[in-house]
Design a protein around this motif. Structure first.
Motif, PDB file in Angstrom:
ATOM      1  N   UNK B   2       0.841  -1.204   0.000  1.00  0.00           N
ATOM      2  CA  UNK B   2       0.000   0.000   0.000  1.00  0.00           C
ATOM      3  C   UNK B   2       0.875   1.252   0.000  1.00  0.00           C
ATOM      4  N   UNK B   3       1.996   1.160   0.729  1.00  0.00           N
ATOM      5  CA  UNK B   3       2.909   2.305   0.787  1.00  0.00           C
ATOM      6  C   UNK B   3       3.445   2.638  -0.599  1.00  0.00           C
ATOM      7  N   UNK B   4       3.835   1.603  -1.352  1.00  0.00           N
ATOM      8  CA  UNK B   4       4.361   1.819  -2.709  1.00  0.00           C
ATOM      9  C   UNK B   4       3.302   2.435  -3.599  1.00  0.00           C
ATOM     10  N   UNK B   5       2.063   1.918  -3.453  1.00  0.00           N
ATOM     11  CA  UNK B   5       0.988   2.470  -4.275  1.00  0.00           C
ATOM     12  C   UNK B   5       0.771   3.947  -3.997  1.00  0.00           C
ATOM     13  N   UNK B   6       0.725   4.292  -2.711  1.00  0.00           N
ATOM     14  CA  UNK B   6       0.505   5.701  -2.352  1.00  0.00           C
ATOM     15  C   UNK B   6       1.640   6.561  -2.876  1.00  0.00           C
ATOM     16  N   UNK B   7       2.865   6.046  -2.755  1.00  0.00           N
ATOM     17  CA  UNK B   7       4.028   6.799  -3.242  1.00  0.00           C
ATOM     18  C   UNK B   7       3.905   7.058  -4.745  1.00  0.00           C
ATOM     19  N   UNK B  12       2.539  10.661  -9.291  1.00  0.00           N
ATOM     20  CA  UNK B  12       1.795  11.000 -10.513  1.00  0.00           C
ATOM     21  C   UNK B  12       1.157  12.374 -10.396  1.00  0.00           C
ATOM     22  N   UNK B  13       0.462  12.604  -9.266  1.00  0.00           N
ATOM     23  CA  UNK B  13      -0.230  13.882  -9.095  1.00  0.00           C
ATOM     24  C   UNK B  13       0.778  15.024  -9.045  1.00  0.00           C
ATOM     25  N   UNK B  39       3.733   5.939 -14.750  1.00  0.00           N
ATOM     26  CA  UNK B  39       2.496   5.333 -15.234  1.00  0.00           C
ATOM     27  C   UNK B  39       2.749   3.894 -15.673  1.00  0.00           C
ATOM     28  N   UNK B  40       3.901   3.640 -16.309  1.00  0.00           N
ATOM     29  CA  UNK B  40       4.142   2.262 -16.759  1.00  0.00           C
ATOM     30  C   UNK B  40       4.390   1.339 -15.581  1.00  0.00           C
ATOM     31  N   UNK B  41       4.982   1.858 -14.483  1.00  0.00           N
ATOM     32  CA  UNK B  41       5.103   1.033 -13.276  1.00  0.00           C
ATOM     33  C   UNK B  41       3.723   0.707 -12.717  1.00  0.00           C
ATOM     34  N   UNK B  42       2.812   1.696 -12.770  1.00  0.00           N
ATOM     35  CA  UNK B  42       1.457   1.455 -12.253  1.00  0.00           C
ATOM     36  C   UNK B  42       0.720   0.440 -13.111  1.00  0.00           C
TER      37      UNK B  42
END
Lengths: 299, 97, 129
Positions: B2-7, B12-13, B39-42
Motif C-alpha cells: 500500500x505504501x508503494x501504491x501511495x508513493x 503521478x499527481x 504510469x508504466x510502473x502502475x
C-alpha cells in the motif's frame, strides 16, 4: 551586453519562452520583418484577463473534481470479482481464447482476432496521422517560402553528425539491444506481453537514435522515402486482406483453414503473429517518419 | 505494498501539477516524461504488462521526442528570423549612410 | 466520515484518475500556451486509461498470459482482459493525435511567431491575417 540585460536574457531563458512573440505588435513586426516597436497597450488587459481566467479555471476544476469524486465513490469497489465489468464476455475470452485463437497472450489474442476490426481502425488512424503530418510539415514549395528553402538547402543537415565520443559509443552499444528487443517484442507478441505496436515503437526509437547520432544521411542509405511509402502501404494492405478473409469466412460460417498450431510454440496462433509483424513494421516506419518530418521536413 | 501504491500515485499527481504549473516548457516536457515512466510502473501493479511496455516505449519515448523536436523546430525558426532581421537592419543602416 | 475515507481508499486509482483528469482539463482550457494545452490533453488521456484499467483489475489474480497449456484456463486465475485491450488501442490513437497537434503547433508558430493563444487572438483582432 550589460549585466542587467544578461540577467534579463537568463531569466527569459529560464521562463522558457524567449522564442515567442510576446505582443501583437511583435507578431506584426515579425511578419513584416520590420524592427519591433515596443508596445504599451491592450495586452495588459489580456494579461489581467488571463489571471482572472486562471482563477475561474481553478474554481471550475475543483468543482469538477468534487463532483467526479462523488460519482466515483458510488462506483463498484476496486478489485472485486463481482463487478459488472467481469461478465460473460471476458469469461468467454479467457476460457476459449486459446483454442479459438491459439495465442497464449490473451490480450493480444483478443485484440487481433475477436476485435481485429477495431485494431485495423487504430492502424488506419496511425496511417492518417502520418499522412496529415506529412502534409503539414513536408519541406516543399507549398509549405516553405523560397527564402527558407534556400537557407535549408544551404546548410545540408543530412551530414550533421554528433562528434561526441560518449554519445557515439553509448548509441553503438544500445542500438543492437534496442533493435533486438524490438524484434523480440514484435515476434513474441502472442506468447509474452507486447505486440506489434510496442515492438514497432522500440524499433522506431532505435532508428531515431541512429539517425540523431550519425546523421540522417546514414539512415537514408538503407531507408529512403520510397521504401517508407512501400512498407507503409503494403503492410496496411496485407493487414486489410487478412482481415477481410478472416471476417468474411467467420461471418458466413465458413471454415477459414487457418492453421492455429500448438499453443506455446513460436510459429503458432494463426493470423496473430503475421499481423503483429505487419503492424510492427508499419509503426516503426511511421514513428521514424514523424521524427524525420519534425526535424528536417523530409525523409 | 500500500505504501508503494501511495508513493507512486502521489508522484503521478505531483508530476502532473508540476507539468501544468511550471513556466518553463522544457521542464514541463521532462516532467511529463517522468509521469509516463511512473504510469508504466502502475500498469505493472494493475497486472497489465502489455500496457506497461507500450507506455514505456510510446509515452516516455516517442511522444517526448516529438515534443522536444517541436521545441527545437520553433527555436530554429526564431533564430533564422532573427538572423534575417539583423541582416535587413544592417542593410538599412548602410543604405542610410 | 471514516466510512467515506475508507471508500476513498478502496477507490484510490479512480480518485487519482479524477484528480489527474481535472489537472489536465485545467491545463487544456485555461493555459494560454499551446504546448501545455497538449500536455494537459495527454494527462487527460492517461487519467481515462487508468480509470478503465482499474475497472478491469481483480484482487489476487494475474495478468492474462497463459503459461500452463495442459488444462483449460479458468476464469478464477486471470484478470479481465477487455479494458486492457481497449486501452492498448487508445494509447496508439493518443500518440497519433499528439503528433498531428504538434505539427499544427509548428504551422501556427510559422504564421503568428508565438505559441500563446491570447497573443494570437489579440493579433487577429488587430487585423493580422
Amino acid at each position: 551586453m550589460s549585466t542587467s540585460n544578461r540577467f534579463k536574457a537568463f531569466f527569459d531563458w529560464v521562463d522558457g519562452e524567449e522564442w515567442c512573440a510576446k505582443t501583437p505588435d511583435e507578431v506584426i513586426a515579425r511578419q513584416k520583418k520590420a524592427p519591433v516597436r515596443r508596445p504599451t497597450y491592450e495586452l495588459d488587459s489580456y494579461r489581467r484577463f488571463r489571471r482572472l481566467n486562471q482563477a475561474v479555471g481553478a474554481l471550475f476544476c475543483i468543482t469538477l473534481a468534487v463532483v467526479l469524486t462523488l460519482v466515483v465513490v458510488s462506483f463498484p469497489p476496486f478489485g472485486d470479482p463481482a463487478n459488472p465489468a467481469n461478465n460473460e464476455v471476458p469469461a468467454r475470452y479467457i476460457e476459449r481464447g486459446i483454442e479459438e485463437t491459439g495465442s497464449a497472450n490473451l490480450v493480444g489474442g483478443m485484440i487481433l482476432s475477436y476485435r481485429v476490426f477495431d485494431t485495423f481502425g487504430e492502424s488506419s488512424v496511425l496511417f492518417l496521422a502520418a499522412t496529415c503530418v506529412t502534409m503539414l510539415l513536408r519541406r516543399d514549395r507549398n509549405n516553405t517560402t523560397s527564402r527558407d528553402l534556400r537557407e535549408l538547402r544551404s546548410d545540408d543537415r543530412a551530414d550533421r553528425k554528433d562528434k561526441d565520443i560518449v554519445l557515439r559509443t553509448v548509441v553503438l552499444l544500445l542500438l543492437p539491444v534496442s533493435v533486438m528487443v524490438g524484434f523480440y517484442v514484435m515476434l513474441f507478441g502472442h506468447l509474452s506481453p507486447g505486440g506489434g505496436f510496442s515492438g514497432g515503437s522500440i524499433l522506431g526509437g532505435g532508428l531515431i537514435l541512429y539517425s540523431r547520432t550519425f546523421g540522417s544521411g546514414s539512415v537514408r542509405k538503407f531507408f529512403n522515402e520510397h521504401l517508407y511509402h512501400l512498407v507503409k502501404v503494403v503492410c496496411l494492405m496485407c493487414y486489410g486482406l487478412i482481415l477481410v478473409y478472416y471476417v468474411f469466412t467467420g461471418s458466413n460460417g465458413l471454415d477459414n483453414h487457418i492453421w492455429l498450431g500448438i499453443p506455446g510454440n513460436i510459429i503458432s496462433s494463426g493470423i496473430i503473429m503475421p499481423i503483429n509483424v505487419l503492424v510492427g513494421f508499419e509503426v516503426a516506419c511511421t514513428i521514424y517518419a514523424f521524427y524525420a518530418l519534425f526535424s528536417e521536413g523530409e525523409m | 505494498m500500500a505504501f508503494v501504491e501511495v508513493l507512486l500515485l502521489g508522484f503521478l499527481v505531483a508530476c502532473a501539477l508540476t507539468a501544468v504549473l511550471h513556466r518553463n516548457t522544457m521542464i514541463t516536457i521532462l516532467t511529463y516524461m517522468g509521469f509516463s515512466v511512473v504510469m508504466s510502473v502502475i500498469w505493472m501493479l494493475l497486472q497489465a504488462p502489455d500496457l506497461a511496455i507500450t507506455e514505456a516505449a510510446v509515452g516516455a519515448g516517442v511522444s517526448t521526442v516529438l515534443y522536444f523536436l517541436t521545441l527545437q523546430k520553433i527555436r530554429e525558426l526564431k533564430e533564422s528570423e532573427d538572423a534575417e532581421e539583423e541582416r535587413r537592419r544592417k542593410a538599412g543602416e548602410e543604405g542610410q549612410k | 466520515m471514516s466510512d467515506f475515507l475508507s471508500i476513498l481508499w478502496t477507490q484510490r486509482y479512480m480518485v487519482t484518475a479524477v484528480i489527474l483528469f481535472c489537472i489536465g482539463t485545467f491545463s487544456l482550457i485555461f493555459n494560454p500556451n499551446l504546448i501545455k494545452k497538449l500536455i494537459g490533453f495527454d494527462l487527460m488521456d492517461g487519467a481515462i486509461y487508468m480509470m478503465l484499467t482499474s475497472a478491469g483489475y481483480i484482487e489476487g489474480r494475474i495478468a492474462p498470459i497463459v503459461t500452463d497449456f495442459s488444462a483449460t484456463p479458468s476464469v478464477e486465475t486471470y484478470i479481465n482482459p477487455v479494458p486492457t485491450g481497449l486501452v492498448l488501442t487508445g494509447i496508439v490513437v493518443s500518440v497519433s493525435v499528439t503528433a498531428f497537434a504538434l505539427a499544427l503547433v509548428v504551422r501556427i508558430y510559422k504564421k503568428y511567431h508565438t505559441v500563446y493563444l491570447d497573443v494570437i487572438m489579440a493579433s487577429m483582432k488587430k487585423g493580422v491575417d
